[in-house]
Design a protein around this motif. Structure first.
Motif, PDB file in Angstrom:
ATOM      1  N   ASN A  90      72.192  51.472  27.301  1.00 43.42           N
ATOM      2  CA  ASN A  90      71.973  51.968  25.950  1.00 43.42           C
ATOM      3  C   ASN A  90      71.327  53.354  26.021  1.00 43.42           C
ATOM      4  O   ASN A  90      70.895  53.803  27.089  1.00 43.42           O
ATOM      5  N   GLN A  91      71.246  54.053  24.906  1.00 39.58           N
ATOM      6  CA  GLN A  91      70.767  55.436  24.884  1.00 39.58           C
ATOM      7  C   GLN A  91      69.328  55.540  25.379  1.00 39.58           C
ATOM      8  O   GLN A  91      68.988  56.470  26.105  1.00 39.58           O
ATOM      9  N   LEU A  92      68.461  54.621  25.033  1.00 33.73           N
ATOM     10  CA  LEU A  92      67.072  54.659  25.484  1.00 33.73           C
ATOM     11  C   LEU A  92      66.997  54.520  27.002  1.00 33.73           C
ATOM     12  O   LEU A  92      66.256  55.256  27.665  1.00 33.73           O
ATOM     13  N   GLN A  93      67.766  53.585  27.561  1.00 32.86           N
ATOM     14  CA  GLN A  93      67.789  53.423  29.020  1.00 32.86           C
ATOM     15  C   GLN A  93      68.263  54.709  29.703  1.00 32.86           C
ATOM     16  O   GLN A  93      67.709  55.119  30.720  1.00 32.86           O
ATOM     17  N   ILE A  94      69.270  55.354  29.150  1.00 32.54           N
ATOM     18  CA  ILE A  94      69.805  56.592  29.725  1.00 32.54           C
ATOM     19  C   ILE A  94      68.739  57.675  29.748  1.00 32.54           C
ATOM     20  O   ILE A  94      68.524  58.341  30.762  1.00 32.54           O
ATOM     21  N   GLU A  95      68.040  57.851  28.628  1.00 30.24           N
ATOM     22  CA  GLU A  95      67.008  58.885  28.551  1.00 30.24           C
ATOM     23  C   GLU A  95      65.851  58.605  29.507  1.00 30.24           C
ATOM     24  O   GLU A  95      65.377  59.505  30.206  1.00 30.24           O
ATOM     25  N   ARG A 113      75.092  59.206  32.329  1.00 28.39           N
ATOM     26  CA  ARG A 113      75.943  58.949  31.171  1.00 28.39           C
ATOM     27  C   ARG A 113      76.021  57.448  30.985  1.00 28.39           C
ATOM     28  O   ARG A 113      75.527  56.691  31.811  1.00 28.39           O
ATOM     29  N   LYS A 114      76.698  57.028  29.955  1.00 31.28           N
ATOM     30  CA  LYS A 114      76.744  55.600  29.661  1.00 31.28           C
ATOM     31  C   LYS A 114      77.291  54.787  30.829  1.00 31.28           C
ATOM     32  O   LYS A 114      76.802  53.712  31.127  1.00 31.28           O
ATOM     33  N   GLN A 115      78.307  55.299  31.512  1.00 33.86           N
ATOM     34  CA  GLN A 115      78.899  54.543  32.616  1.00 33.86           C
ATOM     35  C   GLN A 115      78.793  55.244  33.971  1.00 33.86           C
ATOM     36  O   GLN A 115      79.352  54.755  34.941  1.00 33.86           O
ATOM     37  N   TRP A 116      78.098  56.363  34.056  1.00 32.17           N
ATOM     38  CA  TRP A 116      78.052  57.099  35.320  1.00 32.17           C
ATOM     39  C   TRP A 116      76.667  57.636  35.619  1.00 32.17           C
ATOM     40  O   TRP A 116      75.965  58.091  34.725  1.00 32.17           O
ATOM     41  N   LEU A 117      76.324  57.601  36.878  1.00 36.45           N
ATOM     42  CA  LEU A 117      75.134  58.274  37.391  1.00 36.45           C
ATOM     43  C   LEU A 117      75.622  59.297  38.401  1.00 36.45           C
ATOM     44  O   LEU A 117      76.290  58.954  39.378  1.00 36.45           O
ATOM     45  N   GLU A 118      75.343  60.562  38.124  1.00 36.08           N
ATOM     46  CA  GLU A 118      75.641  61.627  39.068  1.00 36.08           C
ATOM     47  C   GLU A 118      74.297  62.187  39.514  1.00 36.08           C
ATOM     48  O   GLU A 118      73.525  62.669  38.696  1.00 36.08           O
ATOM     49  N   ILE A 119      74.033  62.104  40.801  1.00 37.20           N
ATOM     50  CA  ILE A 119      72.729  62.511  41.308  1.00 37.20           C
ATOM     51  C   ILE A 119      72.901  63.268  42.615  1.00 37.20           C
ATOM     52  O   ILE A 119      73.711  62.906  43.460  1.00 37.20           O
ATOM     53  N   GLU A 120      72.148  64.353  42.744  1.00 36.48           N
ATOM     54  CA  GLU A 120      72.139  65.144  43.971  1.00 36.48           C
ATOM     55  C   GLU A 120      70.702  65.147  44.482  1.00 36.48           C
ATOM     56  O   GLU A 120      69.768  65.411  43.719  1.00 36.48           O
ATOM     57  N   TYR A 121      70.533  64.807  45.770  1.00 38.82           N
ATOM     58  CA  TYR A 121      69.182  64.699  46.305  1.00 38.82           C
ATOM     59  C   TYR A 121      69.162  64.942  47.806  1.00 38.82           C
ATOM     60  O   TYR A 121      70.195  64.963  48.458  1.00 38.82           O
ATOM     61  N   ASP A 122      67.958  65.116  48.336  1.00 38.20           N
ATOM     62  CA  ASP A 122      67.744  65.278  49.768  1.00 38.20           C
ATOM     63  C   ASP A 122      67.621  63.891  50.385  1.00 38.20           C
ATOM     64  O   ASP A 122      66.689  63.152  50.086  1.00 38.20           O
ATOM     65  N   ALA A 123      68.571  63.551  51.248  1.00 42.84           N
ATOM     66  CA  ALA A 123      68.586  62.216  51.861  1.00 42.84           C
ATOM     67  C   ALA A 123      67.413  61.996  52.808  1.00 42.84           C
ATOM     68  O   ALA A 123      67.142  60.864  53.195  1.00 42.84           O
TER      69      ALA A 123
END
Length: 108
Positions: A25-30, A48-58
């Motif tokens: 839901n929108q609250l969870q996303i924020e 996004r509602k169905q996607w997590l795009e994340i860039e990070y240092d492993a």
């Protein structure tokens, strides 16, 4: 992909992950986006509602931690086979990157 951190002159093991999520839901996303911004090593995050795009240092953050944060906010990865396959591959790739980083550290 390997880049150099200009501030500390240390090598980063930057990775980009795109994971399919079960609906949030929108609250969870924020809340999730704000929480990921606080995690060490995160360069960029888009939720996004169905996607997590994340860039990070492993070297600073692991996929296991990403999944744990997601679950803490009531989200979960999609149970489809493709997401499972990608997640497994991502984890193995991160293990190799961390092992290479350990090998590349200069001896004192």
């Amino acid at each position: 992909m390997t880049t150099f951190d200009k501030d500390e002159s240390t090598e980063l093991a930057a990775v980009r992950r795109r994971l399919r999520l079960e609906d949030l839901n929108q609250l969870q996303i924020e809340l999730l986006a704000k929480e990921f911004q606080q995690e060490p090593g995160v360069v960029k995050v888009v939720v996004r509602k169905q996607w997590l795009e994340i860039e990070y240092d492993a070297n600073q953050l692991t996929l296991e931690r990403v999944i744990a944060v997601l679950e803490d906010f009531g989200g979960e990865l999609s149970a489809d086979w493709w997401t499972g396959l990608k997640t497994s591959w991502y984890q193995k790739r991160e293990e190799k990157l961390r092992a290479q980083s350990e090998e590349d550290k200069p001896e004192l």
